[in-house]
Design an enzyme around this catalytic site. Sequence first.
Site, PDB file in Angstrom:
ATOM      1  N   ASP A  77       9.446   2.871  -0.576  1.00 37.63           N
ATOM      2  CA  ASP A  77       8.240   3.633   0.119  1.00 37.63           C
ATOM      3  C   ASP A  77       8.667   3.283   1.610  1.00 37.63           C
ATOM      4  O   ASP A  77       8.301   2.264   1.936  1.00 37.63           O
ATOM      5  CB  ASP A  77       6.964   3.184  -0.213  1.00 37.63           C
ATOM      6  N   LYS A 127       4.648   9.499   8.613  1.00 38.26           N
ATOM      7  CA  LYS A 127       4.634   9.058  10.043  1.00 38.26           C
ATOM      8  C   LYS A 127       5.843   9.693  10.799  1.00 38.26           C
ATOM      9  O   LYS A 127       5.721  10.709  11.430  1.00 38.26           O
ATOM     10  CB  LYS A 127       4.515   7.591   9.809  1.00 38.26           C
ATOM     11  N   TYR A 150       0.838  -1.014  -0.162  1.00 37.09           N
ATOM     12  CA  TYR A 150      -0.092  -0.053   0.049  1.00 37.09           C
ATOM     13  C   TYR A 150       0.692   1.061   0.097  1.00 37.09           C
ATOM     14  O   TYR A 150       1.765   1.330   0.751  1.00 37.09           O
ATOM     15  CB  TYR A 150      -0.922  -0.030   1.242  1.00 37.09           C
TER      16      TYR A 150
END
Length: 429
Positions: free
Chosen positions: A237, A265, A142
Amino acid sequence: MDTSEKLFERACKVLPGGVNSPVRAFRAVGGKPRFIQKGLGSHITDADGVEYVDFVGSWGPMILGHSHPDILKAVSEQMVHGLSFGAPTALEVEMAERMVAMVPHIEMVRMVNSGTEAVMSALRLARGVTGRDKIIKFEGCYHGHSDSMLVKAGSGALTGGAPDSKGVPEGVAADTLTAQYNSLASVEALLEANKGQVAAVIVEPVAANMGVVPPQDGFLQGLRKLCDVSGALLIFDEVITGFRLAAGGAQEYFHVRADIVTYGKIIGGGMPVGAYAAGRELMEQVAPCGPIYQAGTLSGNPVAMAAGIAQLRLLETHPEYYGQMARGAAYLAQALRDAAQRHGVSMVVNQVGSLLCPYFTGQPVDCFAAAKTSDTEQYAAYFNGMLREGIYLAPSQYEAMFVSAAHTESDLQRVAAAADKVFAGLSNN
Ligand code: KE4
């Protein structure tokens, strides 16, 4: 304050599904979401005053636990000077300098406001500098909700993808190809079938959105080689792995160089921050110095930068946190395995650094197809059992458990004790 139940009732009237991000709605595990009122260290307290040991940690950002005094101090000191200017500040320069100093192979950074925005911008950069349109991603990985990334394998898998969501145009999905995680052959076949057309291969260096699936030995190194030969760029990523696997992220941890790296994050310390980074030659293609446009009102927001700088400074000055978190995760993985074995529950646990995930299956989980063999009903029963024991886990089988530097021995022992109780109940199912 209203209880979670009442808050959820109100929320469902004004927020789709009662939430601002789907996974929070507990639909994969049943029951109603807990509305969280506060967090301190490794614990969170919900609107009913119930306290939990938190292993979601806001899906990764709270690597030092909630309400860390240094981070709160940095935020409160900055906010009295103003919240946002839409103009350069010293803080965003310090943030970029700190990231460049901590992470190998990056020379420049562009701040954005989420992991999705970081990935979306990285894809545009790759397409812009290569002049190619196609992207290879991996099934089960994802990368946020930009159109190009909401795609699953198309028919035949060697042709373009099919939209994974309504609202994603077929034309966009057609340029996203899907390979299998840990299968270099599947990447090779796509590169062969789309010679000279692939701008980038984007990968989670540890797949942490299908649970936790580590790269097999040679997988990341193999992607590096395939990209070098084909002229595609390699995008790591690192929205989850960045500053988590090591201070230098997956590039340091696995000794593999990516061409572009995306972040989110942890670099925000809990505030909305994302970033993408690369060598100077690539990044100087980004506006205003290059032809690839990308912008953002709140990019490099000073209050968010203050939080992120404080968090990165603590991680840089406490390298011992990484070993501590990895040992904690390894302890939890073994405690879960022991409980499952004691009670005859079919389960495997994957763990990499401070990330782990139990799968309710009897087979090793090294790719998406294997992850899908997990019994999600069992996961839901495990989740709800652990919640009753005061352990707050991801409300979905296909997410990670995040260990932070704030988790204590007694937190970990509480999980082990709770698992024994919960698995006893599972084996009767
Ligand atoms: P955000 O746009 O949610 O900040 O980041 C998207 C993203 C990009 N890349 C990776 C590897 C990610 O894990 C994410 C977001 N992670 C999920 C949790 N697995 C966010 C939780 C949610 O969607 O609510």
